[in-house]
Design a protein around this motif. Structure first.
Motif, PDB file in Angstrom:
ATOM      1  N   LYS A 202      16.496  22.777   3.057  1.00 41.41           N
ATOM      2  CA  LYS A 202      17.298  24.026   2.356  1.00 41.41           C
ATOM      3  C   LYS A 202      17.276  25.028   3.390  1.00 41.41           C
ATOM      4  CE  LYS A 202      18.691  25.713  -1.276  1.00 41.41           C
ATOM      5  NZ  LYS A 202      20.172  25.317  -1.719  1.00 41.41           N
ATOM      6  N   ARG A 203      16.102  25.491   4.036  1.00 37.62           N
ATOM      7  CA  ARG A 203      15.892  26.616   4.330  1.00 37.62           C
ATOM      8  C   ARG A 203      16.151  26.567   6.130  1.00 37.62           C
ATOM      9  NH1 ARG A 203      13.168  30.057   1.451  1.00 37.62           N
ATOM     10  NH2 ARG A 203      12.079  31.277   3.026  1.00 37.62           N
ATOM     11  N   VAL A 204      17.407  27.435   6.508  1.00 37.43           N
ATOM     12  CA  VAL A 204      17.666  27.055   7.835  1.00 37.43           C
ATOM     13  C   VAL A 204      17.498  28.530   8.624  1.00 37.43           C
ATOM     14  CG1 VAL A 204      19.526  26.486   9.273  1.00 37.43           C
ATOM     15  CG2 VAL A 204      19.506  25.829   6.907  1.00 37.43           C
ATOM     16  N   ALA A 205      16.931  28.427   9.793  1.00 36.06           N
ATOM     17  CA  ALA A 205      16.941  29.774  10.490  1.00 36.06           C
ATOM     18  C   ALA A 205      17.918  29.437  11.708  1.00 36.06           C
ATOM     19  CB  ALA A 205      15.413  29.634  11.249  1.00 36.06           C
ATOM     20  N   VAL A 206      18.696  30.371  11.714  1.00 40.18           N
ATOM     21  CA  VAL A 206      19.820  30.439  12.817  1.00 40.18           C
ATOM     22  C   VAL A 206      19.536  31.286  14.106  1.00 40.18           C
ATOM     23  CG1 VAL A 206      22.276  30.953  13.272  1.00 40.18           C
ATOM     24  CG2 VAL A 206      21.438  29.911  11.078  1.00 40.18           C
ATOM     25  N   LEU A 207      19.640  30.791  15.332  1.00 36.53           N
ATOM     26  CA  LEU A 207      19.470  31.605  16.651  1.00 36.53           C
ATOM     27  C   LEU A 207      20.572  31.467  17.406  1.00 36.53           C
ATOM     28  CD1 LEU A 207      16.631  30.000  15.574  1.00 36.53           C
ATOM     29  CD2 LEU A 207      15.501  31.460  17.178  1.00 36.53           C
ATOM     30  N   TYR A 208      20.759  32.533  18.072  1.00 33.74           N
ATOM     31  CA  TYR A 208      22.098  32.671  19.207  1.00 33.74           C
ATOM     32  C   TYR A 208      21.707  33.603  20.307  1.00 33.74           C
ATOM     33  CZ  TYR A 208      24.643  36.362  16.865  1.00 33.74           C
ATOM     34  OH  TYR A 208      24.677  37.749  16.486  1.00 33.74           O
ATOM     35  N   ALA A 209      22.530  33.181  21.125  1.00 30.06           N
ATOM     36  CA  ALA A 209      22.416  34.110  22.415  1.00 30.06           C
ATOM     37  C   ALA A 209      23.730  35.084  22.377  1.00 30.06           C
ATOM     38  CB  ALA A 209      22.918  33.300  23.670  1.00 30.06           C
ATOM     39  N   GLN A 210      23.158  36.407  21.978  1.00 34.59           N
ATOM     40  CA  GLN A 210      24.462  37.279  21.611  1.00 34.59           C
ATOM     41  C   GLN A 210      25.362  37.710  22.805  1.00 34.59           C
ATOM     42  OE1 GLN A 210      22.871  41.066  20.115  1.00 34.59           O
ATOM     43  NE2 GLN A 210      21.157  40.936  21.439  1.00 34.59           N
ATOM     44  N   ASN A 211      24.572  37.459  24.215  1.00 32.23           N
ATOM     45  CA  ASN A 211      25.566  38.053  25.186  1.00 32.23           C
ATOM     46  C   ASN A 211      26.548  36.919  25.638  1.00 32.23           C
ATOM     47  OD1 ASN A 211      23.355  36.402  26.083  1.00 32.23           O
ATOM     48  ND2 ASN A 211      23.184  37.510  28.163  1.00 32.23           N
ATOM     49  N   ASP A 212      26.568  35.815  24.947  1.00 33.62           N
ATOM     50  CA  ASP A 212      27.431  34.842  25.456  1.00 33.62           C
ATOM     51  C   ASP A 212      28.738  34.378  24.295  1.00 33.62           C
ATOM     52  OD1 ASP A 212      28.239  32.233  27.250  1.00 33.62           O
ATOM     53  OD2 ASP A 212      27.590  31.422  25.276  1.00 33.62           O
ATOM     54  N   ALA A 213      29.701  34.398  24.762  1.00 33.27           N
ATOM     55  CA  ALA A 213      31.114  34.345  23.825  1.00 33.27           C
ATOM     56  C   ALA A 213      30.883  33.138  23.217  1.00 33.27           C
ATOM     57  CB  ALA A 213      32.180  34.463  24.565  1.00 33.27           C
TER      58      ALA A 213
ATOM     59  N   LEU B 217      23.366  24.687   1.911  1.00 37.18           N
ATOM     60  CA  LEU B 217      21.792  25.416   2.578  1.00 37.18           C
ATOM     61  C   LEU B 217      21.887  26.703   2.485  1.00 37.18           C
ATOM     62  CD1 LEU B 217      22.007  22.754   5.586  1.00 37.18           C
ATOM     63  CD2 LEU B 217      20.948  22.344   3.464  1.00 37.18           C
ATOM     64  N   GLU B 218      20.642  27.296   2.846  1.00 35.96           N
ATOM     65  CA  GLU B 218      20.427  28.673   2.647  1.00 35.96           C
ATOM     66  C   GLU B 218      19.986  29.384   4.130  1.00 35.96           C
ATOM     67  OE1 GLU B 218      17.346  31.800   0.904  1.00 35.96           O
ATOM     68  OE2 GLU B 218      17.107  29.574  -0.053  1.00 35.96           O
ATOM     69  N   THR B 219      20.588  30.273   4.582  1.00 35.99           N
ATOM     70  CA  THR B 219      20.110  30.859   6.095  1.00 35.99           C
ATOM     71  C   THR B 219      18.858  31.967   5.546  1.00 35.99           C
ATOM     72  OG1 THR B 219      22.513  30.373   6.929  1.00 35.99           O
ATOM     73  CG2 THR B 219      21.031  32.125   7.981  1.00 35.99           C
ATOM     74  N   VAL B 220      18.002  31.509   6.079  1.00 34.85           N
ATOM     75  CA  VAL B 220      16.919  32.414   5.867  1.00 34.85           C
ATOM     76  C   VAL B 220      16.650  33.446   6.800  1.00 34.85           C
ATOM     77  CG1 VAL B 220      15.774  30.731   4.149  1.00 34.85           C
ATOM     78  CG2 VAL B 220      15.106  30.533   6.663  1.00 34.85           C
ATOM     79  N   THR B 221      17.116  33.263   8.185  1.00 32.25           N
ATOM     80  CA  THR B 221      16.957  34.091   9.177  1.00 32.25           C
ATOM     81  C   THR B 221      17.956  34.062  10.377  1.00 32.25           C
ATOM     82  OG1 THR B 221      15.510  35.624  10.770  1.00 32.25           O
ATOM     83  CG2 THR B 221      15.150  33.343  10.421  1.00 32.25           C
ATOM     84  N   VAL B 222      18.390  35.076  10.656  1.00 30.55           N
ATOM     85  CA  VAL B 222      19.481  35.046  12.027  1.00 30.55           C
ATOM     86  C   VAL B 222      18.594  35.775  12.930  1.00 30.55           C
ATOM     87  CG1 VAL B 222      21.612  35.387  12.932  1.00 30.55           C
ATOM     88  CG2 VAL B 222      21.494  34.606  10.494  1.00 30.55           C
ATOM     89  N   GLN B 223      18.362  35.263  14.083  1.00 24.88           N
ATOM     90  CA  GLN B 223      17.828  35.625  15.343  1.00 24.88           C
ATOM     91  C   GLN B 223      18.700  35.666  16.371  1.00 24.88           C
ATOM     92  OE1 GLN B 223      14.475  37.159  15.354  1.00 24.88           O
ATOM     93  NE2 GLN B 223      14.620  37.038  13.286  1.00 24.88           N
ATOM     94  N   LYS B 224      18.563  36.945  17.092  1.00 19.53           N
ATOM     95  CA  LYS B 224      19.448  36.731  18.355  1.00 19.53           C
ATOM     96  C   LYS B 224      18.729  36.889  19.812  1.00 19.53           C
ATOM     97  CE  LYS B 224      22.558  39.906  16.112  1.00 19.53           C
ATOM     98  NZ  LYS B 224      22.778  41.359  15.705  1.00 19.53           N
ATOM     99  N   PHE B 225      19.301  36.353  20.749  1.00 21.92           N
ATOM    100  CA  PHE B 225      18.422  36.517  21.888  1.00 21.92           C
ATOM    101  C   PHE B 225      19.542  36.698  23.109  1.00 21.92           C
ATOM    102  CE2 PHE B 225      19.266  32.132  23.322  1.00 21.92           C
ATOM    103  CZ  PHE B 225      19.357  31.349  22.086  1.00 21.92           C
ATOM    104  N   GLN B 226      19.091  36.745  24.414  1.00 22.49           N
ATOM    105  CA  GLN B 226      19.965  36.963  25.533  1.00 22.49           C
ATOM    106  C   GLN B 226      19.853  35.592  26.288  1.00 22.49           C
ATOM    107  OE1 GLN B 226      21.873  39.880  26.329  1.00 22.49           O
ATOM    108  NE2 GLN B 226      20.871  41.015  24.516  1.00 22.49           N
TER     109      GLN B 226
END
Ligand code: VAL
Length: 392
Positions: free
Chosen positions: A164-175, A193-202
């Protein structure tokens, strides 16, 4: 006498550009991929695939008896490197087409240059949205993540039906990563499904404590990562080290065995959707043949990036052969500009039987492919090598 000399000089000068503008033999095809930087984790696999294609296709006669010569230009990992490589290939090496660059991030910067030079670009690994839209001369044989990525989420739901609970992470400096995460986030919603957090990185990050803490705090049972190989490998490693026990789905940037040494044994069980699988040989004799030749040449199975680079060279060679067949004229007798234009059209006609199965290129330049796969990473006891094992 003086007049004759001047006239002769003029004739010679006038003849010069015409001579220079003929297609050279062996037929030069540009390969602009990352041979250095972190992006070389993908680029090395692309070089292996392209070199094998050159060797095998030339051994089989090249373009109706005329050999091809791949011209490699290192793009490194950024936009400036890609722009520089494209300029050299277009103006100095006078290639008939460019296969590259590795990253979508680089394609958005470099492809417009080839487009303005009316030279076809065949993307071997660009999977962001909007690549063919860059211009008339821009196409790709790498299926966009919009078509491939959601399969891995469906597989995760099969493994854990109460997910059910999905954490999404992605590189924000990459197209590509920013594009892929929107595909994942849309699919997460569509699948209920439910996105419970969206986290960015480089892509340059090495410490992911903040993001991992947020994932653990959100009590996620699935983590979905969109990044490149080194950053994503470290992220997977730190997720496991800090105690995350749920499922992990990786995007296209995790689709490389060169990531294995980064997360080591902790890469185990990461699910990745793929546009190529060395395991899918039953229905496809071309893949069987390719996978065996790759294994013999490099003492390891082919990765997706190798198969796609191989396919890109194959597609260009077959499209060149089609031009000769249709016009009755040898490639070497074409003016370079005419050939580049004819090749752009030829690429977009007919079908190609590649290691990824049958593919074609729509008039827009978008690839059309039928079969996709989901694999899971299974590491060997040495903790450094492993494999993508086909699960669906
Ligand atoms: N597919 C990605 C891109 O388009 C990477 C992983 C090569 O940038």
């Amino acid at each position: 006498m003086k007049r004759i000399v001047i006239a002769l000089a003029l004739v010679l000068c006038a003849a010069q550009p015409a001579l220079a503008d003929k297609v050279a033999t062996p037929i030069p095809i540009g390969i602009a991929v990352a041979q250095t930087s972190n992006v070389a984790l993908f680029g090395q696999e692309q070089v292996n695939g392209a070199k094998l294609a050159e060797e095998r296709l030339n051994a089989a006669g090249g373009v109706n008896g005329t050999k091809i010569a791949l011209v490699f230009q290192d793009t490194a990992g950024d936009e400036a490197g890609a722009v520089n490589a494209f300029q050299n290939l277009l103006n100095r090496d006078k290639v008939v087409a460019i296969i590259g660059p590795t990253l979508s991030q680089q394609a958005f910067a470099a492809n417009p240059i080839a487009d303005r030079a009316k030279t076809p670009v065949v993307g071997p690994s660009n999977t962001a949205k909007g690549i063919p839209e860059i211009g008339e001369f821009v196409g790709r044989i790498s299926a966009p993540m919009t078509q491939v990525a959601p399969n891995s989420l469906k597989q995760a739901m099969k493994i854990k039906p109460d997910l059910k609970r999905v954490a999404v992470l992605y590189a924000q400096n990459d197209a590509f990563s920013s594009s892929e995460t929107t595909t994942f986030q849309d699919a997460i919603k569509e699948l209920g499904l439910e996105t419970v957090t969206v986290q960015k990185f480089q892509t340059t990050d090495t410490d992911f404590t903040t993001q991992v803490t947020a994932v653990l705090g959100a009590n996620a049972d699935l983590v979905v990562i969109s990044g490149l190989a080194a950053d994503s490998g470290n992220l997977v490693k730190q997720l496991r080290q800090l105690g995350y026990k749920g499922l992990i789905v990786g995007g296209n940037g995790l689709n490389s065995p060169n990531m294995f040494p980064v997360c080591g044994a902790l890469c185990n069980d990461v699910l990745v959707a793929q546009a190529y699988s060395p395991g899918a040989v039953d229905k496809n004799p071309v893949n069987k043949d390719f996978a065996a030749a790759f294994e013999a040449a490099y003492k390891k199975g082919p990765a997706q990036f190798s198969a796609q680079a191989y396919a890109a060279v194959q597609v260009v060679v077959e499209a060149l052969a089609k031009i000769e067949k249709e016009t009755g004229k040898k490639i070497a007798d074409f003016e370079l500009a005419d050939l580049r234009a004819a090749l752009n059209k030829s690429l977009r006609t007919g079908t190609y039987l590649t290691p990824m199965g049958e593919i074609s290129m729509a008039p827009s330049g978008e690839v059309q492919q039928k079969d996709f796969y989901v694999s899971k990473i299974v590491m060997n006891p040495d903790g450094k090598t492993g494999a993508f094992v086909l699960v669906s």
